[in-house]
Design a protein around this motif. Structure first.
Motif, PDB file in Angstrom:
ATOM      1  N   LEU A 181       0.749  -1.149  -0.181  1.00 55.45           N
ATOM      2  CA  LEU A 181      -0.073  -0.057   0.249  1.00 55.45           C
ATOM      3  C   LEU A 181       0.810   1.076   0.049  1.00 55.45           C
ATOM      4  O   LEU A 181       0.607   2.263  -0.751  1.00 55.45           O
ATOM      5  CB  LEU A 181      -0.865   0.015   1.124  1.00 55.45           C
ATOM      6  CG  LEU A 181      -2.003   1.098   1.149  1.00 55.45           C
ATOM      7  CD1 LEU A 181      -2.548   0.979  -0.243  1.00 55.45           C
ATOM      8  CD2 LEU A 181      -2.940   0.713   2.371  1.00 55.45           C
ATOM      9  N   PRO A 182       2.099   1.416   0.753  1.00 51.97           N
ATOM     10  CA  PRO A 182       2.721   2.685   0.844  1.00 51.97           C
ATOM     11  C   PRO A 182       3.601   2.715  -0.470  1.00 51.97           C
ATOM     12  O   PRO A 182       3.515   3.651  -1.190  1.00 51.97           O
ATOM     13  CB  PRO A 182       3.755   2.221   1.982  1.00 51.97           C
ATOM     14  CG  PRO A 182       2.908   1.426   2.893  1.00 51.97           C
ATOM     15  CD  PRO A 182       2.182   0.526   2.012  1.00 51.97           C
ATOM     16  N   ALA A 183       3.998   1.512  -0.942  1.00 51.90           N
ATOM     17  CA  ALA A 183       4.738   1.403  -2.189  1.00 51.90           C
ATOM     18  C   ALA A 183       3.846   1.843  -3.286  1.00 51.90           C
ATOM     19  O   ALA A 183       4.549   2.616  -4.240  1.00 51.90           O
ATOM     20  CB  ALA A 183       5.142  -0.163  -2.272  1.00 51.90           C
ATOM     21  N   ALA A 184       2.613   1.583  -3.325  1.00 46.41           N
ATOM     22  CA  ALA A 184       1.728   2.194  -4.600  1.00 46.41           C
ATOM     23  C   ALA A 184       1.868   3.606  -4.618  1.00 46.41           C
ATOM     24  O   ALA A 184       1.821   4.019  -5.725  1.00 46.41           O
ATOM     25  CB  ALA A 184       0.475   1.727  -4.090  1.00 46.41           C
ATOM     26  N   GLY A 185       1.920   4.267  -3.444  1.00 44.14           N
ATOM     27  CA  GLY A 185       1.822   5.727  -3.174  1.00 44.14           C
ATOM     28  C   GLY A 185       3.166   6.201  -3.771  1.00 44.14           C
ATOM     29  O   GLY A 185       3.239   7.127  -4.542  1.00 44.14           O
ATOM     30  N   ILE A 186       3.912   5.573  -3.211  1.00 48.86           N
ATOM     31  CA  ILE A 186       5.329   6.207  -3.364  1.00 48.86           C
ATOM     32  C   ILE A 186       5.908   6.034  -4.691  1.00 48.86           C
ATOM     33  O   ILE A 186       6.645   6.970  -5.641  1.00 48.86           O
ATOM     34  CB  ILE A 186       6.602   5.402  -2.361  1.00 48.86           C
ATOM     35  CG1 ILE A 186       6.258   5.605  -1.119  1.00 48.86           C
ATOM     36  CG2 ILE A 186       7.991   5.703  -3.132  1.00 48.86           C
ATOM     37  CD1 ILE A 186       7.206   4.882  -0.077  1.00 48.86           C
ATOM     38  N   VAL A 187       5.685   4.864  -5.617  1.00 48.02           N
ATOM     39  CA  VAL A 187       6.020   4.969  -6.993  1.00 48.02           C
ATOM     40  C   VAL A 187       5.256   5.906  -7.823  1.00 48.02           C
ATOM     41  O   VAL A 187       5.701   6.520  -8.618  1.00 48.02           O
ATOM     42  CB  VAL A 187       5.761   3.398  -7.405  1.00 48.02           C
ATOM     43  CG1 VAL A 187       6.053   3.438  -9.099  1.00 48.02           C
ATOM     44  CG2 VAL A 187       6.525   2.508  -6.867  1.00 48.02           C
ATOM     45  N   ALA A 188       3.970   5.800  -7.413  1.00 48.19           N
ATOM     46  CA  ALA A 188       2.930   6.973  -8.086  1.00 48.19           C
ATOM     47  C   ALA A 188       3.613   8.462  -7.859  1.00 48.19           C
ATOM     48  O   ALA A 188       3.816   9.325  -8.874  1.00 48.19           O
ATOM     49  CB  ALA A 188       1.445   7.015  -7.761  1.00 48.19           C
ATOM     50  N   ALA A 189       3.989   8.732  -6.548  1.00 50.83           N
ATOM     51  CA  ALA A 189       4.690   9.843  -6.498  1.00 50.83           C
ATOM     52  C   ALA A 189       5.881  10.217  -6.986  1.00 50.83           C
ATOM     53  O   ALA A 189       6.062  11.281  -7.865  1.00 50.83           O
ATOM     54  CB  ALA A 189       4.797  10.002  -4.954  1.00 50.83           C
ATOM     55  N   LEU A 190       6.628   9.113  -7.293  1.00 47.99           N
ATOM     56  CA  LEU A 190       7.892   9.358  -7.968  1.00 47.99           C
ATOM     57  C   LEU A 190       7.694   9.772  -9.515  1.00 47.99           C
ATOM     58  O   LEU A 190       8.334  10.559 -10.080  1.00 47.99           O
ATOM     59  CB  LEU A 190       8.905   8.068  -7.914  1.00 47.99           C
ATOM     60  CG  LEU A 190       9.160   7.735  -6.398  1.00 47.99           C
ATOM     61  CD1 LEU A 190      10.317   6.523  -6.695  1.00 47.99           C
ATOM     62  CD2 LEU A 190      10.218   8.780  -5.995  1.00 47.99           C
ATOM     63  N   ILE A 191       6.806   8.942 -10.193  1.00 44.60           N
ATOM     64  CA  ILE A 191       6.194   9.264 -11.430  1.00 44.60           C
ATOM     65  C   ILE A 191       5.802  10.770 -11.604  1.00 44.60           C
ATOM     66  O   ILE A 191       6.129  11.362 -12.572  1.00 44.60           O
ATOM     67  CB  ILE A 191       5.398   8.142 -11.933  1.00 44.60           C
ATOM     68  CG1 ILE A 191       6.148   6.766 -12.097  1.00 44.60           C
ATOM     69  CG2 ILE A 191       4.774   8.360 -13.241  1.00 44.60           C
ATOM     70  CD1 ILE A 191       5.305   5.669 -12.671  1.00 44.60           C
ATOM     71  N   GLY A 192       4.902  11.165 -10.771  1.00 42.89           N
ATOM     72  CA  GLY A 192       4.385  12.412 -10.620  1.00 42.89           C
ATOM     73  C   GLY A 192       5.546  13.430 -10.685  1.00 42.89           C
ATOM     74  O   GLY A 192       5.449  14.408 -11.169  1.00 42.89           O
ATOM     75  N   GLY A 246      -1.902   7.199  -6.080  1.00 46.29           N
ATOM     76  CA  GLY A 246      -1.623   5.910  -6.082  1.00 46.29           C
ATOM     77  C   GLY A 246      -2.323   4.901  -4.763  1.00 46.29           C
ATOM     78  O   GLY A 246      -2.491   3.968  -5.102  1.00 46.29           O
ATOM     79  N   VAL A 247      -2.316   5.435  -3.741  1.00 47.18           N
ATOM     80  CA  VAL A 247      -2.773   4.936  -2.503  1.00 47.18           C
ATOM     81  C   VAL A 247      -4.567   4.405  -2.861  1.00 47.18           C
ATOM     82  O   VAL A 247      -4.874   3.543  -2.669  1.00 47.18           O
ATOM     83  CB  VAL A 247      -2.867   5.738  -1.344  1.00 47.18           C
ATOM     84  CG1 VAL A 247      -3.371   4.936  -0.210  1.00 47.18           C
ATOM     85  CG2 VAL A 247      -1.294   5.758  -0.881  1.00 47.18           C
ATOM     86  N   SER A 248      -5.027   5.594  -3.421  1.00 51.94           N
ATOM     87  CA  SER A 248      -6.470   5.397  -3.614  1.00 51.94           C
ATOM     88  C   SER A 248      -6.604   4.450  -4.801  1.00 51.94           C
ATOM     89  O   SER A 248      -7.488   3.499  -4.695  1.00 51.94           O
ATOM     90  CB  SER A 248      -6.994   6.808  -4.065  1.00 51.94           C
ATOM     91  OG  SER A 248      -8.460   6.653  -4.584  1.00 51.94           O
ATOM     92  N   GLY A 249      -5.741   4.380  -5.839  1.00 55.25           N
ATOM     93  CA  GLY A 249      -6.031   3.327  -6.985  1.00 55.25           C
ATOM     94  C   GLY A 249      -5.624   2.125  -6.326  1.00 55.25           C
ATOM     95  O   GLY A 249      -6.503   1.242  -6.770  1.00 55.25           O
TER      96      GLY A 249
END
Lengths: 341, 412
Positions: B117-128, B268-271
């Motif tokens: 769950l945190p990784a989903a947010g972090i990877v999305a944030a990095l792409i952002g 990312g977390v929401s997705g």
């Protein structure tokens, strides 16, 4: 039909030219994108509205054409002796008038109240309009595609064909070096007519009034120009151009069956063309439209590696747009925004 | 200081999240109602204890997280993004790869929830963040088109990267909401099965609801706090006037990267939560319409406020259900009798394939719009209506109502 094609393919010495196919395909796509971009740019220049609903208007216009030409047959039902192409052309004119009326209504109802608001807020309003029109149009079209009823059908002109026929009308089973659909010829000629028409229109009295409005709305008004009427007119022209774009999309070889629920989606790919040329440049719309058309066509023809999967041609417009915007943030011909402190 | 409810004697009390007694009381009551909902003890809201309604409320909580993300980007930093759905998709597929079944058809490593769950947010944030420089270079309306391109490019990647996403028509399964310490067989806490927690019997929907509710509350708190920090104020200054902000020493480049990063983390977390909650998702779930839904959430709720996002999400997510129920009810009335009401409603609903009506409940065919199509039209009308008549959204309406009572009998 299909067995014939197989036999011919085995016997023939003629090699279909991939380059020729790419060029014809690119011209056809380019005409679609250029016409859609032109309508968009006219609306943006004159009214400062970024019209996200352009794709939906294209689908609605194509539906109108299919509806007038094949379903209720207006005005063909009152002129039985007339040749088919004339009946169809008149149906198209009626459909364009209907599209123009829809465009004017949209402007009057939804966009006039937003006058003077931030550009972004107005753009989101057109996003709302897009959802509404797209949903209703898709419902009207239904599950199956509606034929456009155009007189061109699947006919093509062939160059360097088998069986001694070097040039002429052919059917699908002939093998040729290059084959040009009648519809592509029609699309290109109509695009040229439209561009010349717009260039002439901008020299007319009304056209000058529209350019003045685009330059400065208040000053234009002080000169006695009815800005409201110019807004209505530019939306009418823009919506009619969108309808022509929708017609182009719904013809052979893009959507052989006619207008369907994919038409609006396809029209979205005109946005990269608009951006590439710059939001407020007529010349940019043309150049951007054909550049994107050729890029997509070339990618579909040559970039056929396995790892790219399916549908890569469809994203090439967006990739080109992303690249160009990073290098030139206002497109190739767009006016750079001067930010005052 | 008694009897002077709006007198603040310190900066801290002025800037507090709940800076009045009324806010404290109502926030507490609201939380209590939400926690008690699954037990069917709240008078008047008993119907919400049913499984389908709890699932709907869980969806609201998940969409609140995504909506908060877009609100930070659009409402606080003033950057138009149509690419929110793309970042949600990224989060979902990161979660799927990290948490997915290792023996499954698609790629998966079977890692526990507290990693994926945190990784989903972090990877999305990095792409952002990687996307951020484009947002600095490309401004305003052109940015909307760039993010639009992002959705379509993402859609193409999602459709073709079959080993991760399962391909266009099939999709893939996502890891369930189960908390494990590591890869053990039995989950420590299972949010997806019926059973007792601390001796209290709960249905699976209630457990899922509690989990996403807690997540949503945490992210709401973070978002609310962000607004009060230096970074949040920097975002708002860029939104209001970017040149003035730079003159005051706000680094535009760095703050736009931050805004995209934080917003994409939320997305990312929401997705990931949405995909995990639904179970099986096809790639076209992350399309332009999802992005537009989030824009609708922020605009209908009121851009720039946390409470507005919650209001907007509830409105947008619960609306389809209300429309559906209303349509079914109208259909029953029409079929039942020939009262005046039935005659009037007959013009609105189509009861069979030959009947005239604006809306029908027959799937796919028949005259009029289907319930799904009607919902889309209503979304469109609401976006337009709110922008024209109430740019501050539902939150703005609430503020007007509140100020009316607060200042009564004076209107100022």
């Amino acid at each position: 039909m299909i067995p014939d094609l197989l036999i011919l393919a085995q016997e023939t010495t003629v090699e279909p030219s991939q380059l020729g196919f790419m060029v014809v395909n690119g011209l056809s796509l380019g005409a679609i994108y250029a016409v859609l971009a032109l309508g968009f740019v006219i609306i943006f220049k004159a009214t400062q509205v970024l019209n996200f609903a352009h794709g939906a208007l294209a689908a609605l216009g194509a539906f109108f054409i299919a509806y007038f030409a094949t379903i209720i047959n207006i005005p063909g039902r009152w002129m039985e002796g007339a040749p088919g192409w004339l009946q169809w052309s008149l149906s198209v004119v009626f459909a364009l008038l209907a599209s123009a009326a829809v465009g004017m209504l949209l402007e009057r109802i939804f966009l006039r109240p937003m006058l003077g608001e931030a550009l972004f807020a107005v753009a989101i309003v057109t996003l709302g309009i897009d959802i509404i029109i797209r949903t209703i149009t898709n419902d009207l079209i239904g599950l199956n595609s509606l034929p456009m009823g155009d007189p061109f059908g699947l006919s093509q002109i062939g160059f360097g064909c088998e069986a001694g026929r070097f040039l002429g009308s052919i059917d699908l089973t002939d093998v040729c070096t290059v084959r040009v659909p009648y519809t592509t010829v029609f699309q290109l000629s109509l695009t040229v007519v439209l561009v010349v028409g717009i260039a002439l229109f901008f020299r007319s009295r009304t056209g000058i009034a529209m350019r003045a409005t685009a330059w400065d709305q208040e000053t234009a008004r002080a000169q006695g120009i009815s800005v409201g009427r110019i807004f209505a007119l530019s939306w009418a022209i823009g919506a009619a151009m969108a309808a022509i774009g929708g017609l182009f999309i719904s013809m052979f070889p893009r959507r052989p069956g006619g207008v369907d629920t994919f038409t609006a989606f396809f029209a979205f790919r005109a946005f990269p063309a608009i951006i590439l040329g710059g939001l407020d440049s007529i010349l940019g719309a043309l150049v951007g439209g054909f550049a994107i058309g050729f890029a997509e066509s070339a990618a579909s023809s040559y970039l056929t590696f396995e790892f790219l999967g399916t549908g890569f041609g469809g994203v090439v417009p967006y990739l080109v747009m992303l690249l160009v915007l990073l290098i030139r943030p206002y497109g190739l011909f767009g006016t750079e925004e001067i930010r005052r402190v | 200081m008694r009897g002077r409810p709006l007198l603040y004697t310190s900066y801290e009390s002025d800037q507090a999240i709940f800076n009045t007694m009324a806010k404290k009381v109502f926030a507490g009551l609201g939380l209590l109602v939400l926690v008690l909902l699954p037990f069917n003890v709240v008078p008047g809201l008993g119907f919400l204890a049913a499984g389908d309604w709890l699932r709907l409320l869980s969806t609201v909580a998940i969409f609140v997280i995504g909506g908060l993300g877009l609100n930070i980007l659009l409402g606080l930093a003033g950057q138009v993004s149509l690419g929110h759905a793309f970042f949600m998709g990224v989060g979902a597929y990161v979660a799927a790869v990290l948490g997915g079944d290792p023996e499954g058809v698609r790629l998966g490593f079977g890692l526990p929830l507290w990693i994926w769950l945190p990784a989903a947010g972090i990877v999305a944030a990095l792409i952002g963040i990687a996307f951020g420089p484009a947002a600095v270079r490309v401004r305003g309306l052109y940015l909307a088109f760039v993010t639009l391109g992002l959705v379509f490019v993402g859609d193409y990647v999602f459709r073709n990267w079959i080993s991760v996403t399962g391909g266009a028509e099939v999709g893939r399964t996502f890891p369930p909401l189960q908390f494990r310490l590591w890869k053990e067989e039995e989950p420590l806490i299972d949010f997806t099965s019926d059973g007792a927690w601390l001796g209290i019997e709960l249905i699976s929907e209630a457990k899922t609801f509690y989990f996403v509710l807690a997540a949503a509350l945490l992210f709401m708190l973070l978002a609310k706090n962000l607004q009060r920090t230096r970074i949040g104020r920097a975002f708002q200054s860029i939104r209001d006037r970017d040149i003035a902000a730079e003159i005051m020493g706000v680094d535009e480049f760095r703050n736009k990267l931050r805004a995209f990063g934080i917003s994409s983390f939320y997305a990312g977390v929401s997705g990931a939560l949405l995909a995990s909650f639904v179970g099986t998702v096809i790639p076209s779930r992350w399309d332009l319409f999802l992005s537009i839904q989030f824009i609708a959430i922020v605009l209908i709720g009121g851009a720039g406020t946390v409470a507005g996002v919650v209001l907007g999400t509830s409105f947008v997510i619960l609306l389809p259900r209300v429309v559906q129920d209303a349509t079914l009810w109208m259909q029953d009335v029409v079929k039942e009798g020939d009262s005046l009401l039935a005659t009037l409603l007959d013009l609105v609903v189509a009861t069979d394939s030959t009947d005239f009506g604006l809306v029908n409940t027959l799937p796919g065919i028949g005259p009029g719009l289907s319930v799904f199509q009607l919902n889309q039209v209503i979304y469109g009308l609401l976006i337009i209506g709110f922008l024209i008549f109430e740019p501050l959204g539902l939150y703005g309406i609430w503020i007007k109502i509140r100020n009316y009572w607060k200042g009564w009998p004076f209107t100022y």
